[in-house]
Design an enzyme around this catalytic site. Structure first.
Site, PDB file in Angstrom:
ATOM      1  N   ASP A  19       0.865  -1.182   0.000  1.00  0.00           N
ATOM      2  CA  ASP A  19       0.000   0.000   0.000  1.00  0.00           C
ATOM      3  C   ASP A  19       0.900   1.230   0.000  1.00  0.00           C
ATOM      4  O   ASP A  19       2.105   1.135   0.232  1.00  0.00           O
ATOM      5  CB  ASP A  19      -0.880  -0.013   1.254  1.00  0.00           C
ATOM      6  N   SER A  20       0.289   2.384  -0.209  1.00  0.00           N
ATOM      7  CA  SER A  20       1.034   3.632  -0.139  1.00  0.00           C
ATOM      8  C   SER A  20       1.495   3.932   1.285  1.00  0.00           C
ATOM      9  O   SER A  20       2.338   4.802   1.479  1.00  0.00           O
ATOM     10  CB  SER A  20       0.152   4.770  -0.639  1.00  0.00           C
ATOM     11  N   TYR A  51      -0.690   8.458  -2.452  1.00  0.00           N
ATOM     12  CA  TYR A  51      -0.771   8.165  -3.874  1.00  0.00           C
ATOM     13  C   TYR A  51      -2.013   8.837  -4.488  1.00  0.00           C
ATOM     14  O   TYR A  51      -2.064   9.074  -5.683  1.00  0.00           O
ATOM     15  CB  TYR A  51      -0.901   6.654  -4.113  1.00  0.00           C
ATOM     16  N   CYS A  82      -4.169  -1.275  -2.100  1.00  0.00           N
ATOM     17  CA  CYS A  82      -4.341   0.172  -2.190  1.00  0.00           C
ATOM     18  C   CYS A  82      -5.283   0.416  -3.361  1.00  0.00           C
ATOM     19  O   CYS A  82      -5.036  -0.086  -4.463  1.00  0.00           O
ATOM     20  CB  CYS A  82      -2.983   0.822  -2.450  1.00  0.00           C
ATOM     21  N   ASN A  83      -6.347   1.129  -3.105  1.00  0.00           N
ATOM     22  CA  ASN A  83      -7.306   1.374  -4.186  1.00  0.00           C
ATOM     23  C   ASN A  83      -6.680   2.192  -5.308  1.00  0.00           C
ATOM     24  O   ASN A  83      -6.898   1.917  -6.491  1.00  0.00           O
ATOM     25  CB  ASN A  83      -8.527   2.120  -3.646  1.00  0.00           C
ATOM     26  N   THR A  84      -5.888   3.192  -4.928  1.00  0.00           N
ATOM     27  CA  THR A  84      -5.303   4.068  -5.951  1.00  0.00           C
ATOM     28  C   THR A  84      -4.341   3.280  -6.840  1.00  0.00           C
ATOM     29  O   THR A  84      -4.382   3.394  -8.077  1.00  0.00           O
ATOM     30  CB  THR A  84      -4.594   5.257  -5.277  1.00  0.00           C
ATOM     31  N   GLU A 161      -5.447   9.330   9.532  1.00  0.00           N
ATOM     32  CA  GLU A 161      -4.045   9.228   9.952  1.00  0.00           C
ATOM     33  C   GLU A 161      -3.764  10.060  11.205  1.00  0.00           C
ATOM     34  O   GLU A 161      -2.845   9.761  11.964  1.00  0.00           O
ATOM     35  CB  GLU A 161      -3.115   9.629   8.799  1.00  0.00           C
ATOM     36  N   CYS A 193     -11.393   3.259  -0.427  1.00  0.00           N
ATOM     37  CA  CYS A 193     -10.057   3.710  -0.026  1.00  0.00           C
ATOM     38  C   CYS A 193      -9.709   2.933   1.238  1.00  0.00           C
ATOM     39  O   CYS A 193     -10.571   2.705   2.094  1.00  0.00           O
ATOM     40  CB  CYS A 193     -10.078   5.211   0.262  1.00  0.00           C
ATOM     41  N   THR A 194      -8.463   2.525   1.326  1.00  0.00           N
ATOM     42  CA  THR A 194      -8.042   1.649   2.429  1.00  0.00           C
ATOM     43  C   THR A 194      -8.333   2.207   3.818  1.00  0.00           C
ATOM     44  O   THR A 194      -8.488   1.455   4.768  1.00  0.00           O
ATOM     45  CB  THR A 194      -6.522   1.429   2.333  1.00  0.00           C
ATOM     46  N   HIS A 195      -8.345   3.539   3.948  1.00  0.00           N
ATOM     47  CA  HIS A 195      -8.527   4.144   5.270  1.00  0.00           C
ATOM     48  C   HIS A 195      -9.982   4.149   5.739  1.00  0.00           C
ATOM     49  O   HIS A 195     -10.244   4.263   6.923  1.00  0.00           O
ATOM     50  CB  HIS A 195      -8.035   5.593   5.245  1.00  0.00           C
TER      51      HIS A 195
END
Ligand code: DGL
Length: 280
Positions: A19-20, A51, A82-84, A161, A193-195
């Site tokens: 992932d980023s 990203y 990572c979705n991006t 974050e 999105c991962t978050h």
């Protein structure tokens, strides 16, 4: 996908996950839960995150470097957590790789298409993922009668974050982002999105209980398990204590990553190693 060479895959080899940064830990966490016998090499590109605001060329170059790094561990498969990166780089990565590689978008799109009842699906994600329209492409391929509403929510990543998972600021931002999706009567929302799974309860409360939330991290772990089972590549033995079941690598200082990782994964992540990813 390129030609898969099964000789390069060993049942007891680890799975590479990247992932980023920290977000892909939501995907790693699902893999740990659903296929606990598997070993994982996780790479978080903490020096170059985010990203979600970068170009396709840059995200693809970064992803290619990470794949080269992960392959030094003889991983049996790679998960683009990572979705991006899944939106921008997966097609390119797939072309010349000889082990299986999967992203998070296809599994999330598939489940959303299955669960929608009124054929109106919302997708929230980074600016890059939304501009790629990858979710729309996958969903439309599966069912062209579905209408998809995509919405970039760039402030969610920094809020998560900063640890503001349950905070009035996050509530307020979520309300602003989600109002238009509520107004157009979606019944399914993809957390693209991962978050976002980390603020799932806030998002669920604001979008309302009639809307089903789809977490691609969860769906990806299911798809990974199925794929490994079909290839007869699931690790049958529980890795022993000394086998470094989960290893973490990052491209910037490890302390912050380790703190964040320990707040979402219950396996006591003791350390992460820093690597110079530009060398790969
Ligand atoms: N991991 C990214 C994603 O799922 C979010 C963070 C970033 O922008 O790098 O799209």
């Amino acid at each position: 996908m390129g030609q898969i060479n099964k000789e390069l895959m060993h049942r007891d080899a680890p799975i590479g996950v990247f992932d980023s940064g920290v977000g892909g830990l939501t995907v790693a966490r699902e893999i740990m839960r659903q296929i606990p016998n598997e070993r994982i090499i996780y790479f978080g590109d903490t020096a170059r995150v985010p990203y979600g605001s970068k170009s396709q060329e840059t995200v693809t170059r970064y992803s290619e470097q990470i794949v080269r790094f992960l392959r030094t561990f003889q991983v049996k498969t790679i998960v683009v957590a990572c979705n991006t990166a899944s939106a921008y780089a997966l097609d390119t990565l797939e072309k010349d790789i000889d082990i299986p590689i999967i992203g998070v978008i296809k599994p999330g799109a598939k489940t959303a298409t299955e669960v929608t009842r009124n054929g109106r699906i919302g997708v929230i994600a980074t600016e890059a993922t939304i501009s790629s329209q990858m979710y729309t492409k996958y969903i439309t391929n599966l069912n062209s009668a579905v209408t998809i509403y995509e919405k970039a929510c760039p402030l969610f990543v920094p809020l998560v974050e900063e640890g503001l998972w349950k905070d009035p600021v996050t509530d307020e931002i979520a309300r602003r982002y989600l109002t238009e999706l509520i107004d157009i009567d979606i019944d399914t929302l993809i957390l693209g999105c991962t978050h976002y799974p980390l603020i799932r309860s806030t998002l669920g409360r604001i979008i309302g209980e009639k809307v089903t939330l789809v977490n691609p991290a969860y769906e990806t772990a299911i798809e990974l398990k199925q794929m490994l089972a079909e290839m007869d590549m699931l690790n049958e033995e529980e890795p022993g204590l000394g086998s470094n079941r989960y290893q973490f690598y990052v491209s910037d200082k490890a302390e912050k990553f380790v703190r964040f990782a320990n707040s979402i994964i219950n396996y006591g992540i003791l350390s992460a190693k820093t690597v110079n990813i530009e060398e790969y």
